[in-house]
Each structure stands twice: as structure tokens, then as C-alpha cells.
Write an enzyme that holds these catalytic residues in place. Sequence first.
Site, short mmCIF file in Angstrom:
data_model
loop_
_atom_site.label_atom_id
_atom_site.label_comp_id
_atom_site.label_asym_id
_atom_site.label_seq_id
_atom_site.Cartn_x
_atom_site.Cartn_y
_atom_site.Cartn_z
N THR A 70 3.30 24.16 -19.10
CA THR A 70 4.16 23.94 -17.70
C THR A 70 3.07 23.79 -16.51
O THR A 70 1.90 23.62 -16.71
CB THR A 70 4.85 25.14 -17.79
OG1 THR A 70 6.09 24.70 -16.77
CG2 THR A 70 4.70 26.36 -17.21
N LYS A 105 16.77 38.60 -23.47
CA LYS A 105 17.50 39.69 -23.89
C LYS A 105 16.94 40.91 -23.15
O LYS A 105 17.66 41.81 -22.85
CB LYS A 105 17.32 39.67 -25.44
CG LYS A 105 17.81 40.88 -26.06
CD LYS A 105 17.81 41.00 -27.44
CE LYS A 105 17.89 42.55 -27.97
NZ LYS A 105 18.47 42.83 -29.28
N GLY A 110 18.26 21.64 -26.54
CA GLY A 110 18.73 21.61 -27.97
C GLY A 110 17.61 20.92 -28.85
O GLY A 110 18.16 20.63 -30.12
N GLY A 152 18.39 41.78 -33.62
CA GLY A 152 19.47 40.98 -33.55
C GLY A 152 19.58 40.78 -32.09
O GLY A 152 18.96 41.26 -31.18
N THR A 183 17.56 24.75 -23.74
CA THR A 183 17.67 24.01 -22.51
C THR A 183 17.90 22.52 -22.98
O THR A 183 18.53 21.90 -22.53
CB THR A 183 16.37 24.02 -21.38
OG1 THR A 183 16.22 25.00 -21.14
CG2 THR A 183 16.54 23.13 -20.55
N GLY A 192 15.25 28.02 -21.01
CA GLY A 192 16.60 28.64 -21.06
C GLY A 192 16.34 30.30 -21.66
O GLY A 192 15.81 30.34 -22.45
N HIS A 193 16.93 31.04 -20.99
CA HIS A 193 17.09 32.43 -21.58
C HIS A 193 18.26 32.79 -22.05
O HIS A 193 19.36 32.80 -21.21
CB HIS A 193 16.50 33.53 -20.59
CG HIS A 193 15.15 33.30 -20.00
ND1 HIS A 193 14.73 34.09 -18.84
CD2 HIS A 193 14.30 32.47 -20.30
CE1 HIS A 193 13.28 33.64 -18.62
NE2 HIS A 193 13.02 32.79 -19.48
N ASP A 220 10.50 31.38 -25.58
CA ASP A 220 11.48 31.52 -26.28
C ASP A 220 11.34 32.70 -27.31
O ASP A 220 11.89 32.83 -28.27
CB ASP A 220 11.98 30.39 -27.61
CG ASP A 220 11.91 28.94 -26.61
OD1 ASP A 220 12.71 28.93 -25.76
OD2 ASP A 220 11.51 28.09 -27.31
N GLU A 221 10.71 33.75 -26.54
CA GLU A 221 10.33 34.98 -27.46
C GLU A 221 11.57 35.92 -27.70
O GLU A 221 11.72 36.93 -28.38
CB GLU A 221 9.13 35.70 -26.93
CG GLU A 221 7.69 34.76 -26.88
CD GLU A 221 7.85 33.99 -25.63
OE1 GLU A 221 8.58 33.88 -24.85
OE2 GLU A 221 6.44 33.45 -25.32
#
Length: 427
Positions: A238, A18, A304, A418, A302, A40-41, A13-14
Site C-alpha cells: 500500500t 475482530k 469481493g 470462529g 472491500t 475492510g475489517h 485480512d488476518e
Amino acid sequence: MPISAVVGANWGDEGKGKFTDLLAQHADFVVRFQGGSNAGHTIINEYGKFSLHLLPSGVFSPNTHNVLGPCVAVCIESLKKELQELERCAVPRPTLIISERAQLLFSYHKLFDILEEERRAGADFGSTRSGIAPFYSDMHSKIGVQLHELSDEAALRRHFELILPQKNILLRELYRHPGLEIDELLAEARVAREFLSPFLCDTRVLLGKALQQGKQVLVEGQLGTLRDIYHGIYPYSTSSSPLATFAPVGLGLPAREMKNVLAVTKAYSSCVGQGPFVVELDGAEAEELRRRGGDSGEYGATTGRPRRVGWFDAVATRYGVEVQGATEVALTNIDVLGYLDEIPVCVGYRNRKSGEELRHFPAQTEQGQMEPILVRLPGWKQDVSGVREFSKLPKEARDYVAFLEEELGVSITRISNGPRREQVIQR
Ligand code: GDP
């Protein structure tokens, strides 16, 4: 042209998605080399906001080929859902190529994941329950199904006749669950074969040729260093390796081609799921950072699930950057910290019992065993999300970046201020 990589230096999640989306605009190939749909990306661009789980993050760049390599867990349900979502948002249909050596993630992998996590209740791994651990267990036990094998139904039947007795004993005796039926699995394989056959090829040959022709190949790590199966916070890792150094192995490409490794890290820390997280905050301080973090708070793309949050952890991130073999670092979410008078940074760990101080990331820590050694840097107390040049950032923000760079020992060449594609400062 050498291979470039975008990988995570932390717990995931880094903001890798993006940067991959951004760099994909100049890449001929964007390649996922491990993992499945268990992360999730988030990508925000002119088409909208997306959470990609299995598709490579190059799907928004019309000239880019998107590849799933041989070590990817191919989940048909996820692929279909994500392709439909792109279509719904009027994204031009991406070119997708899948290795014929990749393996199919069957519904029983998810079933075993769910049942085992339930059985371990309280001592579970915090799995996303996408079937990843059972999938890679089967791969390494040599009882997985490579995609090219889907076309031979007689051989598949023989395969299931061999593996089902073992799986069904576990299901019936350990989990008190009905067993698997061969005909149902064959039907599942048939659906997968019909869907996948237009996408299959030998991706090693394809990418090898592309490199020879001077094409740009960008590989995308799915999780961060600390979730790596070999070097991460095992067993809260993982089941595959999201390291840049693994990508050539996973893809069958020469390691000497891997030249540029961009490790992405956040300006603070976040962590979804279980495992030691020395900088973890709680109470109001955590809630405020979580609420302000990311594009709409720190909640898993992924699952929430609320992400655990803390200050920047230079010990863990230095380890993450080193293990990735990073040649440069991208620092994301710097805009999030604009509310703080002072910004703590963790520069070491202290053992709460022995008082011993550590500067390197230890192999084994239990949650609560270590406390962070913090230094406090002055905050900049303003919104920096509109800044596009490094020199226009407030001095305190530039000093913060310089301090982290010194701690990491690798240049911070890009700063993200951002969630949107254009919110990047090139240094
Ligand atoms: P990934 O798996 O590494 O791609 O990361 P995720 O998508 O799971 O999480 C990153 C989160 O940070 C997402 O919510 C992004 O939209 C968001 N994000 C990425 N870069 C920035 C940034 O510079 N500032 C802010 N505020 N959010 C960002």
C-alpha cells in the site's frame, strides 16, 4: 497507560477487526493511524455483521472514542456510508473524532487510480481503486489538502489554480479524459467541510492528554506488514505504513508509549491482490481452503475478490511479527483447519533454479521463483469452534500452536476459533 496496538503480520485480512472490536470494549480511544477505505475489517457482534473500511473498529463500544489520525485518507463517501450502515443496524451513534491535519481524499484521487490501473492493464498493482496511491503521492508532493484548510475557500481556489494545470495535462494528454474544473472541486470541498466540521480537532493534543490521564489508547493497523510501503512487497504494497512502530509517528505521540503490540496472523495464509506469495495453492486444494476459510469463504471484504490462499508461511510471518515489533501474537481461523488429516506448514523457501534455501524473508521474489519447504503436522480432524479453553483443544491443535510459536519466536497468547467476538481462547 501505554499505547497498545492491533496490527497484521501478513498480507492483510488476518482478523485484526475482530481483535480490535474485542479489545475496544476496554479502550477509551481506538485510533486509525494510516490508510483509507481501501481495506475492510469484518466484525461480527451482537448488532450483526459489518465490514468497516474507514471507521475505527471501536465504533461498537459505546464508551470508546474513535479517532482518525493525521495520516488517514479521509473519504467522505465511505464515512457517510459506514455511519448510515451503523444507524440502519441500530448501533448507537459512535463518538468520532478526526484530525484537522488529516487530508481529504478527493474524487480525482479515485479517478487517477482507476485511469492509471487501466493504463497499466496486465501490469497493474491490483489497486482497490479507492484513490490511495494518488492521495499519498499528493500528500508527499505537498499538494494535498488538510482538513483545516477546507474553511478558507479563497486559499483553496488559489491551491487548485496551481495544481490543476499539471493534473489536467495528465488527464487530457495521457488518459484522454476531460480535465478537472475548479468550481466542481470547490463544491466538493464545501460538502466535505459541512460534513466534517463537527468531528475535527487536534488529535495529537487530545491523545497526548488522554495518555497523561492514564486512558487506554488502542491503535489499529489497516493492513499487514507485507503491504507496508517501506518493508512490504513493494510495489505490491500500500502507500502508507500499517506498522505499530509507525503509529506514534503518524499520530505525533511519543514512541516510548508504544508498549503492547498484538500481531494478528491466520492459521493459514491468504492474500488479496498481486505480488509474490510463495505458499500459494491452486486447484482443488486451494478451492477447498478458500471455501472453508474466514466467516464465509476467503473473499475480499472491500473488493469481493477471491483471496489467494496457502498454508501457514512461517518465513513471511516471522518477518511480519519482527517488523511489527510484536510483543504477542493472536492466531485466528484455527477452526478452519479441522478438515485436514495433515497440515502443511512452510518453514523455508527454496530457490527453484539455484536450490538455495532461505529462512528469512527475501527483499525480492517473483511469483514462481521460490517454492515452499513444507513440514506436515498431524491434523485434529474435528470441529474446535466451541472450545473456550486452551487445555480443551485436541492435542494436535495445541501442538500446531506450539510449533508456530516456536517458528515465530513470540508467544501466541490468543487463539481465535470462529469469526464471532466470543470465539476466543485466551492462553
Ligand atoms: P482484517 O482486515 O484483518 O480485520 O480481516 P478481514 O475482516 O478482512 O478478514 C478476516 C476474515 O476472517 C473475516 O471473514 C472474519 O470474519 C474471519 N475471521 C476472523 N477470525 C476468525 C476465526 O477465528 N475463524 C473463522 N472461521 N473466521 C474468522
